[in-house]
Structure formats: C-alpha cells, structure tokens
Design a protein around this motif. Structure first.
Motif, PDB file in Angstrom:
ATOM      1  N   ASP A  99       0.844  -1.186   0.000  1.00 40.67           N
ATOM      2  CA  ASP A  99       0.000   0.000   0.000  1.00 40.67           C
ATOM      3  C   ASP A  99       0.891   1.252   0.000  1.00 40.67           C
ATOM      4  OD1 ASP A  99      -1.727   2.082   0.475  1.00 40.67           O
ATOM      5  OD2 ASP A  99      -2.824   1.091   2.085  1.00 40.67           O
ATOM      6  N   PRO A 100       0.755   2.128  -1.013  1.00 42.96           N
ATOM      7  CA  PRO A 100       1.616   3.324  -1.084  1.00 42.96           C
ATOM      8  C   PRO A 100       1.562   4.179   0.181  1.00 42.96           C
ATOM      9  CG  PRO A 100       0.353   3.043  -3.120  1.00 42.96           C
ATOM     10  CD  PRO A 100      -0.183   2.049  -2.133  1.00 42.96           C
ATOM     11  N   SER A 101       0.425   4.136   0.885  1.00 44.54           N
ATOM     12  CA  SER A 101       0.293   4.948   2.092  1.00 44.54           C
ATOM     13  C   SER A 101       1.240   4.502   3.192  1.00 44.54           C
ATOM     14  CB  SER A 101      -1.146   4.904   2.611  1.00 44.54           C
ATOM     15  OG  SER A 101      -1.506   3.579   2.990  1.00 44.54           O
ATOM     16  N   SER A 102       1.744   3.256   3.056  1.00 43.62           N
ATOM     17  CA  SER A 102       2.677   2.745   4.054  1.00 43.62           C
ATOM     18  C   SER A 102       4.084   3.277   3.831  1.00 43.62           C
ATOM     19  CB  SER A 102       2.707   1.209   4.022  1.00 43.62           C
ATOM     20  OG  SER A 102       3.288   0.751   2.809  1.00 43.62           O
ATOM     21  N   GLY A 103       4.285   3.902   2.654  1.00 43.48           N
ATOM     22  CA  GLY A 103       5.608   4.443   2.344  1.00 43.48           C
ATOM     23  C   GLY A 103       6.568   3.422   1.785  1.00 43.48           C
ATOM     24  N   ALA A 104       6.087   2.174   1.554  1.00 44.44           N
ATOM     25  CA  ALA A 104       6.945   1.103   1.031  1.00 44.44           C
ATOM     26  C   ALA A 104       6.600   0.824  -0.428  1.00 44.44           C
ATOM     27  CB  ALA A 104       6.784  -0.161   1.863  1.00 44.44           C
ATOM     28  N   ASN A 105       7.585   0.386  -1.170  1.00 50.11           N
ATOM     29  CA  ASN A 105       7.379   0.004  -2.568  1.00 50.11           C
ATOM     30  C   ASN A 105       7.699  -1.464  -2.798  1.00 50.11           C
ATOM     31  OD1 ASN A 105       6.652   2.626  -3.551  1.00 50.11           O
ATOM     32  ND2 ASN A 105       8.800   3.229  -3.344  1.00 50.11           N
ATOM     33  N   ASP A 106       7.751  -2.221  -1.727  1.00 46.49           N
ATOM     34  CA  ASP A 106       8.137  -3.618  -1.816  1.00 46.49           C
ATOM     35  C   ASP A 106       7.019  -4.455  -2.442  1.00 46.49           C
ATOM     36  OD1 ASP A 106      10.512  -2.994  -0.575  1.00 46.49           O
ATOM     37  OD2 ASP A 106       9.780  -3.495   1.426  1.00 46.49           O
ATOM     38  N   ASN A 107       7.438  -5.585  -3.046  1.00 52.43           N
ATOM     39  CA  ASN A 107       6.462  -6.555  -3.514  1.00 52.43           C
ATOM     40  C   ASN A 107       5.862  -7.283  -2.324  1.00 52.43           C
ATOM     41  OD1 ASN A 107       6.841  -6.139  -6.325  1.00 52.43           O
ATOM     42  ND2 ASN A 107       8.734  -7.325  -6.243  1.00 52.43           N
ATOM     43  N   VAL A 108       4.597  -7.633  -2.447  1.00 52.33           N
ATOM     44  CA  VAL A 108       3.937  -8.411  -1.403  1.00 52.33           C
ATOM     45  C   VAL A 108       3.244  -9.596  -2.055  1.00 52.33           C
ATOM     46  CG1 VAL A 108       3.599  -6.467   0.161  1.00 52.33           C
ATOM     47  CG2 VAL A 108       1.839  -7.002  -1.531  1.00 52.33           C
ATOM     48  N   LEU A 109       3.081 -10.657  -1.290  1.00 50.50           N
ATOM     49  CA  LEU A 109       2.393 -11.845  -1.782  1.00 50.50           C
ATOM     50  C   LEU A 109       0.901 -11.675  -1.553  1.00 50.50           C
ATOM     51  CD1 LEU A 109       2.806 -14.677  -3.025  1.00 50.50           C
ATOM     52  CD2 LEU A 109       2.827 -15.582  -0.683  1.00 50.50           C
ATOM     53  N   CYS A 110       0.131 -11.840  -2.626  1.00 46.11           N
ATOM     54  CA  CYS A 110      -1.322 -11.719  -2.544  1.00 46.11           C
ATOM     55  C   CYS A 110      -1.962 -13.061  -2.877  1.00 46.11           C
ATOM     56  CB  CYS A 110      -1.833 -10.658  -3.515  1.00 46.11           C
ATOM     57  SG  CYS A 110      -1.235  -8.990  -3.174  1.00 46.11           S
ATOM     58  N   ILE A 111      -3.192 -13.222  -2.440  1.00 41.33           N
ATOM     59  CA  ILE A 111      -3.937 -14.441  -2.730  1.00 41.33           C
ATOM     60  C   ILE A 111      -5.305 -14.062  -3.266  1.00 41.33           C
ATOM     61  CG2 ILE A 111      -4.777 -14.626  -0.323  1.00 41.33           C
ATOM     62  CD1 ILE A 111      -4.687 -17.701  -0.724  1.00 41.33           C
ATOM     63  N   ASP A 112      -5.769 -14.803  -4.255  1.00 45.31           N
ATOM     64  CA  ASP A 112      -7.111 -14.611  -4.802  1.00 45.31           C
ATOM     65  C   ASP A 112      -8.074 -15.409  -3.923  1.00 45.31           C
ATOM     66  OD1 ASP A 112      -9.442 -14.377  -6.226  1.00 45.31           O
ATOM     67  OD2 ASP A 112      -8.778 -15.618  -7.914  1.00 45.31           O
ATOM     68  N   ILE A 113      -8.763 -14.724  -3.048  1.00 47.58           N
ATOM     69  CA  ILE A 113      -9.623 -15.437  -2.090  1.00 47.58           C
ATOM     70  C   ILE A 113     -10.897 -15.974  -2.739  1.00 47.58           C
ATOM     71  CG2 ILE A 113      -8.713 -14.220  -0.083  1.00 47.58           C
ATOM     72  CD1 ILE A 113     -11.183 -12.432  -0.163  1.00 47.58           C
ATOM     73  N   GLU A 114     -11.111 -15.658  -4.035  1.00 48.26           N
ATOM     74  CA  GLU A 114     -12.244 -16.223  -4.764  1.00 48.26           C
ATOM     75  C   GLU A 114     -11.826 -17.377  -5.668  1.00 48.26           C
ATOM     76  OE1 GLU A 114     -14.034 -12.990  -6.866  1.00 48.26           O
ATOM     77  OE2 GLU A 114     -14.956 -12.124  -5.065  1.00 48.26           O
ATOM     78  N   SER A 115     -10.542 -17.765  -5.592  1.00 44.88           N
ATOM     79  CA  SER A 115     -10.031 -18.823  -6.470  1.00 44.88           C
ATOM     80  C   SER A 115     -10.664 -20.170  -6.156  1.00 44.88           C
ATOM     81  CB  SER A 115      -8.511 -18.932  -6.317  1.00 44.88           C
ATOM     82  OG  SER A 115      -8.020 -20.071  -6.986  1.00 44.88           O
ATOM     83  N   SER A 116     -10.890 -20.939  -7.228  1.00 44.45           N
ATOM     84  CA  SER A 116     -11.424 -22.297  -7.052  1.00 44.45           C
ATOM     85  C   SER A 116     -10.395 -23.224  -6.420  1.00 44.45           C
ATOM     86  CB  SER A 116     -11.858 -22.863  -8.408  1.00 44.45           C
ATOM     87  OG  SER A 116     -10.754 -22.919  -9.302  1.00 44.45           O
ATOM     88  N   CYS A 117      -9.125 -22.780  -6.354  1.00 42.86           N
ATOM     89  CA  CYS A 117      -8.076 -23.592  -5.714  1.00 42.86           C
ATOM     90  C   CYS A 117      -8.252 -23.650  -4.202  1.00 42.86           C
ATOM     91  CB  CYS A 117      -6.691 -23.026  -6.021  1.00 42.86           C
ATOM     92  SG  CYS A 117      -6.240 -23.018  -7.767  1.00 42.86           S
ATOM     93  N   ILE A 118      -8.990 -22.694  -3.652  1.00 47.98           N
ATOM     94  CA  ILE A 118      -9.249 -22.679  -2.214  1.00 47.98           C
ATOM     95  C   ILE A 118     -10.452 -23.555  -1.943  1.00 47.98           C
ATOM     96  CG2 ILE A 118      -9.828 -21.246  -0.226  1.00 47.98           C
ATOM     97  CD1 ILE A 118      -8.456 -18.924  -1.632  1.00 47.98           C
ATOM     98  N   SER A 119     -10.236 -24.597  -1.177  1.00 47.73           N
ATOM     99  CA  SER A 119     -11.289 -25.590  -0.955  1.00 47.73           C
ATOM    100  C   SER A 119     -11.146 -26.198   0.428  1.00 47.73           C
ATOM    101  CB  SER A 119     -11.198 -26.689  -2.028  1.00 47.73           C
ATOM    102  OG  SER A 119     -12.011 -27.787  -1.701  1.00 47.73           O
ATOM    103  N   ALA A 120     -12.272 -26.467   1.067  1.00 48.01           N
ATOM    104  CA  ALA A 120     -12.249 -27.084   2.392  1.00 48.01           C
ATOM    105  C   ALA A 120     -11.578 -28.447   2.354  1.00 48.01           C
ATOM    106  CB  ALA A 120     -13.668 -27.205   2.941  1.00 48.01           C
ATOM    107  N   SER A 121     -11.600 -29.097   1.183  1.00 47.01           N
ATOM    108  CA  SER A 121     -10.985 -30.418   1.034  1.00 47.01           C
ATOM    109  C   SER A 121      -9.560 -30.340   0.498  1.00 47.01           C
ATOM    110  CB  SER A 121     -11.837 -31.287   0.096  1.00 47.01           C
ATOM    111  OG  SER A 121     -11.935 -30.688  -1.189  1.00 47.01           O
ATOM    112  N   GLY A 122      -9.019 -29.097   0.406  1.00 48.08           N
ATOM    113  CA  GLY A 122      -7.661 -28.929  -0.104  1.00 48.08           C
ATOM    114  C   GLY A 122      -6.624 -29.615   0.754  1.00 48.08           C
TER     115      GLY A 122
END
Length: 247
Positions: A99-122
């Motif tokens: 977030d630019p408001s944090s003053g950092a320009n670093d890469n961060v790891l994000c996750i698509d929380i709507e992805s079909s890869c996320i499953s209770a049986s994962g």
C-alpha cells in the motif's frame, strides 16, 4: 478475482488444492513466462512475443492453442506436459505491491480469495501448526521469487532484441486435415535472417549479456508449432468421432 495481501494470521485456516491451479489454464492460449523458463519451455511449446494492448510493451509467452481460449495441452484434468509454467504453478497467489500509504514500494504476496483452488478439502495449508510457513507456502514463495527475479533478465532480453531489430511479426495460415482454415496473427518471434546477419560485435554483445541461449531457445521452439497443429487435428478427429457416435 479478489486479490488481498496474504496474512499468515488471517488466512491460516485456508486450504489449497494445488491440482486445480492447472485448471485455470484450461482456456488460456497464451501463458506469460520469464527468461529462466525459455530452455525448458522450448522443448514443448512455441515461445512467442505479444504486445500489451494497453502499454505496447512486448512480453514472452508460451503458445498453447491456435485460437483464443484454446489450450491444446489441457487434457480435461491437467496440463499434459512435462513442464508447467511458473505463472500457472503459483496460482492462487499473485505478486502485488505494498500500500503506497505505508511508504513502502516492496512486492507483497497476494492471494485470490475467490479462487477455485481454495477448498475445504484442499490438501495444502499456508502455515503449519506452530505458525511457521508450510512447505507448500515455501514452494510458492520460491516460485514467485523466480518470477520476480526473472523480470530483469526478461526485460533486458526484449530490450536488446528490439535494439537489434530482431523481433518480427509472424502470421500462420494453417489448413487442418478436415479442410478448416486458421489464421493466426498478432504474435512475434525472432527474425532468423536478421539474427544470422548480425555483425561480430553484436553477436559478442549477445554472448556477453548471456542472451544467446534465449535467442536459440526461441528459434528452436518454433518447431513446436507443428506439434500444436497435430494436437488440434487429433482433437478435431476425436470431436468428429464423438459426434458420429451421438448420431
């Protein structure tokens, strides 16, 4: 798609089915790659270049199909290839910026929380019971790291290829075994004639910048276009047989 920054605490209970990551490529005829993947990719896919429609910048891709939304390597359950590109294997994770408001320009790891890869049986967890990164997450971080690190060499390769006028448009006019015609355009490759006419100093520049293996990987990979045509003919033949049986 809904990307959020990964939080080990907030997302500790998520379960991932990594096998479904490949399903995201089922209708993807172009998959972006980085330079470190060229050698392995060239043994199975044509490596091509395409322009970003918004920025006009070139990027390298593996070509999976002869038409948009066609992946001839998708078997119905997985990618039937020995090498699956990093940009598929990393899913449902993506690289974002802080977030630019944090003053950092670093890469961060994000996750698509709507992805079909996320499953209770994962089968895979993000963190272990003690709160540390799971082996699965460490593998994802390694994959993402390769993608991020690979951007610099990839950009250098493209910039050098452009400076030497080595990228040229390719147009494929294909007639399938059933007589259907396909016209493929909007893609670019290495101009072999131009490459072979480079003077000694420019060839030395490619060697010194460790880009020569990338040039040859792209050139060699063009032979995989015939494999795509073979796969398309096989698919059309199976579809005809299925329709005949239905009738």
């Amino acid at each position: 798609m809904h990307l959020v920054e990964l939080s080990r605490a907030e997302h500790s209970e998520l379960k991932i089915n990594p096998d479904l990551a490949e399903a995201s490529a089922a209708r993807q005829h172009l998959i972006p790659i980085v330079a470190s993947e060229f050698r392995r990719a060239a043994t199975q896919y044509p490596i091509v270049f395409a322009k970003n429609p918004e920025t006009g910048r070139f990027a390298p891709y593996v070509l999976n199909g002869l038409e948009p939304e066609e992946n001839l390597f998708w078997s119905g359950t997985k990618m039937d290839v020995a090498y699956v590109p990093l940009n598929i294997r990393r899913r449902p994770f993506f690289v974002g910026t802080a977030d630019p408001s944090s003053g950092a320009n670093d890469n961060v790891l994000c996750i698509d929380i709507e992805s079909s890869c996320i499953s209770a049986s994962g089968q895979k967890s993000i963190v272990d019971a003690d709160g540390s990164d799971s082996p699965y997450l460490k593998e994802i971080l390694s994959i993402v790291g390769k993608l991020v690190d690979g951007q610099k060499r990839t950009s250098s390769f493209i910039n050098t290829a452009l400076s030497l006028d080595l990228l040229c448009p390719i147009v494929l006019d294909i007639v399938l075994e059933d007589g259907k015609s396909l016209h493929v355009e909007g893609l670019y490759s290495i101009d072999e004639d131009r490459f072979r006419s480079l003077d000694k100093d420019k060839i030395e520049k490619l060697w010194n910048e460790k880009l020569m293996d990338l040039i040859y990987s792209v050139i060699i990979s063009t032979g995989q276009i015939s494999n795509l045509i073979r796969l398309r003919n096989e698919r059309e033949s199976l579809n005809r047989a299925w329709r005949d049986n239905e009738n």
